[in-house]
Design an enzyme around this catalytic site. Structure first.
Site, PDB file in Angstrom:
ATOM      1  N   ASP A  23       0.280  -7.617   1.580  1.00 48.97           N
ATOM      2  CA  ASP A  23       0.706  -6.218   1.697  1.00 48.97           C
ATOM      3  C   ASP A  23       2.228  -6.092   1.723  1.00 48.97           C
ATOM      4  OD1 ASP A  23       0.270  -3.492   1.716  1.00 48.97           O
ATOM      5  OD2 ASP A  23       0.105  -3.364   3.907  1.00 48.97           O
TER       6      ASP A  23
ATOM      7  N   SER B 188       4.533   3.094   7.771  1.00 45.17           N
ATOM      8  CA  SER B 188       4.195   1.896   7.009  1.00 45.17           C
ATOM      9  C   SER B 188       5.372   1.484   6.137  1.00 45.17           C
ATOM     10  CB  SER B 188       2.974   2.147   6.131  1.00 45.17           C
ATOM     11  OG  SER B 188       1.804   2.217   6.902  1.00 45.17           O
TER      12      SER B 188
ATOM     13  N   HIS C 181       0.813  -1.220   0.000  1.00 40.94           N
ATOM     14  CA  HIS C 181       0.000   0.000   0.000  1.00 40.94           C
ATOM     15  C   HIS C 181       0.847   1.270   0.000  1.00 40.94           C
ATOM     16  CE1 HIS C 181       0.399  -0.103   4.526  1.00 40.94           C
ATOM     17  NE2 HIS C 181       0.364   1.213   4.372  1.00 40.94           N
TER      18      HIS C 181
END
Length: 448
Positions: free
Chosen positions: A130, A204, A100
């Site tokens: 992911d 992230s 992402h």
């Protein structure tokens, strides 16, 4: 009360910190600074630019565009985002991050701690876990050593390193709160490390390390009732992310094994009909001919209650466990039938998907290969037919049909599966208009 939500890049107004141990391996550890001096050069900032087509009901109308002289004018905008990544191979410049963070990006820029910028090459992504791999070409890179994440224990101290809010590298500490977390919503395969080390916007794809400075996980999201950090963050274990990375580097995609069964959750009514004591497990609703499950004599109506000794709560648990195991793995399934439980072995093999040549359906579809949707998409309730390939220069290619598109209808007729599409063979409608779902949304493809 507000419902709890999963946030992939989340804020943390309320940080939660754990006390540090006085020693590690018998040696005093008054500060994490010596360890972090070795870790932080391997954690990078990743910035991306993605060009997004702007859709508008007026400007999409060709008559409207011609009337106002807008033919050929660009109708797109550029979206920018920030994230983090971890160098895991200094010699080859491989960086682990989240899908992402970089998935779908047109331009990727990697910035090192020393201020050097590199253009990143997207090696591959796996939306189901992911995980993504980016590569840079540079000298004097520093990589993080990889830990065996299977050795983690609840209570182990960990440190999260990333680039939150674009401020520059930031370090937060905490403990491992739980292991093997799944069932958190979404459609991917889940086996998360839960930690109370704060994960902030931009973290992230960053590193979760142990006190030896070894990578144990890739930070990915938080769980929060308000969007703020409440001490529940999640990271992808190193053992999982590196297994995915190996396949992405080798082939650019991840090939997963498949049992060849479709299952559903057990409701109290189904449990009563099957004579079950509770609703745990997944009831088999379909067994694909020639599949691993077929070879193991699994039948419709069987209830799979455990995989490799781990109890299954529902169909999602089975799908998750199946998707996290490497291709070729041999698994042991606890199967209940007519009140008796037996253990069977099955080897995860590539899923066999039926295909059809478009030329056999309609001459205008020559050069197109269609296939049924993989089980992981069908299990999410999706219907349609996948476009496996489109020959360059074919009518379909000239009309805008692309590989990886999904045909969900022809004209006003819904196409839920490959069998329905095959039933159209020989119909030859005067106007062949496909309703297609792709990366840019749903659109019509008029093939002449």
């Amino acid at each position: 009360m507000a419902a709890a939500v999963l946030v992939l890049i989340a804020a943390t107004p309320f940080a939660s910190h754990a006390a540090l141990p006085v020693s590690i391996d018998g040696q005093p550890l008054p500060s994490l600074a010596p360890m972090l001096q070795k870790v932080t050069p391997a954690v990078v900032n990743i910035s991306t630019k993605t060009r997004v087509q702007v859709r508008d009901p007026f400007f999409d109308d060709p008559v409207f565009r011609q009337f106002f002289g807008l033919q050929g004018s660009p109708r797109s905008r550029v979206e920018q985002s920030l994230g983090s990544g971890v160098i895991v191979d200094a010699a080859k410049g491989y960086i682990l991050t989240n899908n992402h963070v970089v998935g779908g990006a047109d331009d990727i820029t990697v910035t090192l701690q020393d201020g050097r910028d590199f253009k990143g090459k997207l090696v591959g992504t796996d939306p189901d876990t992911d995980v993504a791999v980016v590569q840079i070409q540079g000298t004097n890179l520093q990589a993080l050593p990889l830990a065996d994440s299977a050795q983690l224990r609840v209570g182990d101290f960990v440190v999260a390193v990333g680039d939150p809010f674009g401020l520059g590298q930031t370090v937060t500490s905490g403990i491992v709160s739980a292991l093997g977390r799944s069932g958190l919503g979404g459609t991917g395969y889940q086996n998360f490390i839960q930690t109370d080390a704060s994960i902030n916007p931009g973290n992230s794809g960053g590193a979760l390390v142990n006190l030896r400075g070894e990578l144990v996980g890739i930070n990915t999201m938080i769980f929060s009732p308000s969007g703020g950090n409440v001490g529940i963050g999640f990271a992808i274990p190193t053992n999982l992310s590196t297994e995915v990375m190996k396949q992405l580097i080798a082939t650019g995609k991840v090939n997963r094994g498949n049992l060849g069964v479709e299952t559903q959750d057990i409701t109290p009514r189904i449990a009563k009909v099957l004579g079950l004591k509770d609703s745990n497990g997944a009831v088999v609703t379909r067994v694909n001919s020639g599949s691993a499950a077929d070879s193991a004599d699994i039948q419709v109506g069987d209830v799979i209650t455990a995989l490799n000794g781990k109890p299954l709560r529902n169909a999602q648990d089975l799908r998750n466990a199946e998707g996290l195991l490497p291709l070729g793995s041999t698994v042991t399934l606890a199967v209940q039938r007519n009140g008796a439980v037996r253990n069977v072995s099955a080897k995860l093999v590539p899923e066999k998907l039926a295909t059809v040549d478009g030329a056999k359906l309609d001459a205008r579809l020559a050069g197109v290969t269609f296939s049924e949707l993989p089980q992981n998409l069908r299990s999410q309730g999706l219907g349609g037919v996948a476009v496996s390939s489109v020959r360059a220069g074919s009518r379909a290619a000239q009309a805008g049909l692309q590989a990886n598109d999904m045909v969900i209808g022809i004209g006003n007729l819904r196409i839920p599966d490959l069998r329905t599409l095959q039933q159209l063979a020989g119909v030859n409608p005067r106007q062949l208009v496909l309703v297609v779902s792709g990366d840019d949304g749903v659109r019509y493809v008029d093939i002449r």
